[in-house]
Design a protein around this motif. Structure first.
Motif, mmCIF file in Angstrom:
data_model
loop_
_atom_site.group_PDB
_atom_site.id
_atom_site.type_symbol
_atom_site.label_atom_id
_atom_site.label_comp_id
_atom_site.label_asym_id
_atom_site.label_seq_id
_atom_site.Cartn_x
_atom_site.Cartn_y
_atom_site.Cartn_z
ATOM 1 N N GLY A 94 -11.627 -92.066 -43.752
ATOM 2 C CA GLY A 94 -12.448 -92.186 -45.036
ATOM 3 C C GLY A 94 -12.246 -91.142 -45.816
ATOM 4 N N MET A 95 -11.572 -90.058 -45.688
ATOM 5 C CA MET A 95 -11.468 -88.937 -46.658
ATOM 6 C C MET A 95 -10.488 -89.359 -47.819
ATOM 7 N N GLY A 96 -11.031 -88.639 -48.764
ATOM 8 C CA GLY A 96 -10.023 -88.976 -50.138
ATOM 9 C C GLY A 96 -9.147 -87.786 -50.520
ATOM 10 N N LEU A 97 -8.060 -88.156 -50.912
ATOM 11 C CA LEU A 97 -7.142 -86.922 -51.234
ATOM 12 C C LEU A 97 -6.398 -87.142 -52.330
ATOM 13 N N ALA A 119 2.493 -94.078 -47.595
ATOM 14 C CA ALA A 119 1.790 -94.310 -48.845
ATOM 15 C C ALA A 119 2.885 -94.613 -50.073
ATOM 16 N N ALA A 120 4.202 -94.020 -49.606
ATOM 17 C CA ALA A 120 5.508 -94.404 -50.470
ATOM 18 C C ALA A 120 5.786 -96.013 -50.247
ATOM 19 N N ALA A 121 5.580 -96.572 -49.072
ATOM 20 C CA ALA A 121 5.930 -97.888 -48.770
ATOM 21 C C ALA A 121 5.045 -98.724 -49.526
ATOM 22 N N GLN A 122 3.646 -98.447 -49.711
ATOM 23 C CA GLN A 122 2.849 -99.235 -50.207
ATOM 24 C C GLN A 122 2.751 -99.132 -52.005
ATOM 25 N N LEU A 123 3.332 -97.697 -52.553
ATOM 26 C CA LEU A 123 3.514 -97.728 -53.758
ATOM 27 C C LEU A 123 4.718 -98.129 -54.274
ATOM 28 N N GLY A 124 5.873 -98.378 -53.587
ATOM 29 C CA GLY A 124 7.248 -98.593 -53.814
ATOM 30 C C GLY A 124 7.859 -97.579 -54.562
ATOM 31 N N THR A 125 7.716 -96.179 -53.996
ATOM 32 C CA THR A 125 8.372 -94.998 -54.398
ATOM 33 C C THR A 125 9.061 -94.255 -53.339
ATOM 34 N N ARG A 126 9.478 -93.280 -53.399
ATOM 35 C CA ARG A 126 10.287 -92.274 -52.544
ATOM 36 C C ARG A 126 9.437 -91.425 -52.016
ATOM 37 N N PRO A 127 8.862 -91.000 -50.775
ATOM 38 C CA PRO A 127 7.885 -90.083 -50.196
ATOM 39 C C PRO A 127 8.324 -88.253 -50.906
ATOM 40 N N GLU A 128 9.560 -88.284 -51.226
ATOM 41 C CA GLU A 128 10.014 -86.839 -51.770
ATOM 42 C C GLU A 128 9.277 -86.543 -53.132
ATOM 43 N N LYS A 129 8.913 -87.888 -53.521
ATOM 44 C CA LYS A 129 8.389 -88.024 -54.886
ATOM 45 C C LYS A 129 6.746 -87.724 -55.106
ATOM 46 N N LEU A 130 6.369 -87.431 -53.811
ATOM 47 C CA LEU A 130 4.695 -87.448 -53.704
ATOM 48 C C LEU A 130 4.305 -86.103 -53.361
ATOM 49 N N LYS A 131 3.385 -85.754 -53.743
ATOM 50 C CA LYS A 131 2.414 -84.480 -53.352
ATOM 51 C C LYS A 131 0.971 -84.595 -53.265
ATOM 52 N N ILE A 132 0.702 -84.471 -52.035
ATOM 53 C CA ILE A 132 -0.847 -84.541 -51.648
ATOM 54 C C ILE A 132 -1.583 -83.320 -51.646
ATOM 55 N N GLN A 133 -2.689 -83.451 -52.261
ATOM 56 C CA GLN A 133 -3.476 -82.132 -52.102
ATOM 57 C C GLN A 133 -4.754 -82.473 -52.308
ATOM 58 N N LYS A 134 -5.698 -81.340 -52.104
ATOM 59 C CA LYS A 134 -7.351 -81.550 -52.210
ATOM 60 C C LYS A 134 -7.526 -80.157 -53.012
ATOM 61 N N TRP A 135 -8.338 -80.336 -53.988
ATOM 62 C CA TRP A 135 -8.454 -79.370 -55.024
ATOM 63 C C TRP A 135 -7.119 -78.532 -55.323
ATOM 64 N N TYR A 136 -7.110 -77.291 -55.160
ATOM 65 C CA TYR A 136 -5.756 -76.701 -55.333
ATOM 66 C C TYR A 136 -5.072 -76.164 -54.063
#
Length: 98
Positions: free
Chosen positions: A90-93, A56-73
């Motif tokens: 096909g799941m959304g996060l 995801a970071a490669a597509q967004l142009g950011t660093r992976p350490e800056k990303l947080k992935i979650q579903k609800w809480y």
């Protein structure tokens, strides 16, 4: 002749089983940052959340350490696989920036 035929069937069935266990399934996960950007990431079911962040970071142009992935809480940990979290095709996060 019949033993050769059965041996060929057994060999083919073993190759098929080996193919199923060795090959991992490709899935597409949709990450929504809720700021208007949706990223579709293709990955394997046996990839970790950390691997998903790197893709995801490669597509967004950011660093992976800056990303947080979650579903609800539930915040997903980097070392656990998508399969363990039961993340399917096909799941959304939710994607957040730290």
């Amino acid at each position: 002749p019949s033993s050769e035929k059965s041996r060929a069937i057994i060999t083919k069935s073993l190759e098929f089983v080996d193919f199923i266990t060795v090959g991992s399934i490709m899935i597409e996960v949709v990450l929504n940052d809720r700021l208007g950007k949706k990223v579709r990431v293709k990955c394997n079911e046996d990839d970790t959340i950390g691997d998903l962040k790197k893709l995801a970071a490669a597509q967004l142009g950011t660093r992976p350490e800056k990303l947080k992935i979650q579903k609800w809480y539930t915040v997903y940990k980097d070392h656990i696989t998508l399969e363990d979290y039961e993340i399917h095709d096909g799941m959304g996060l939710e994607l957040y920036y730290n």
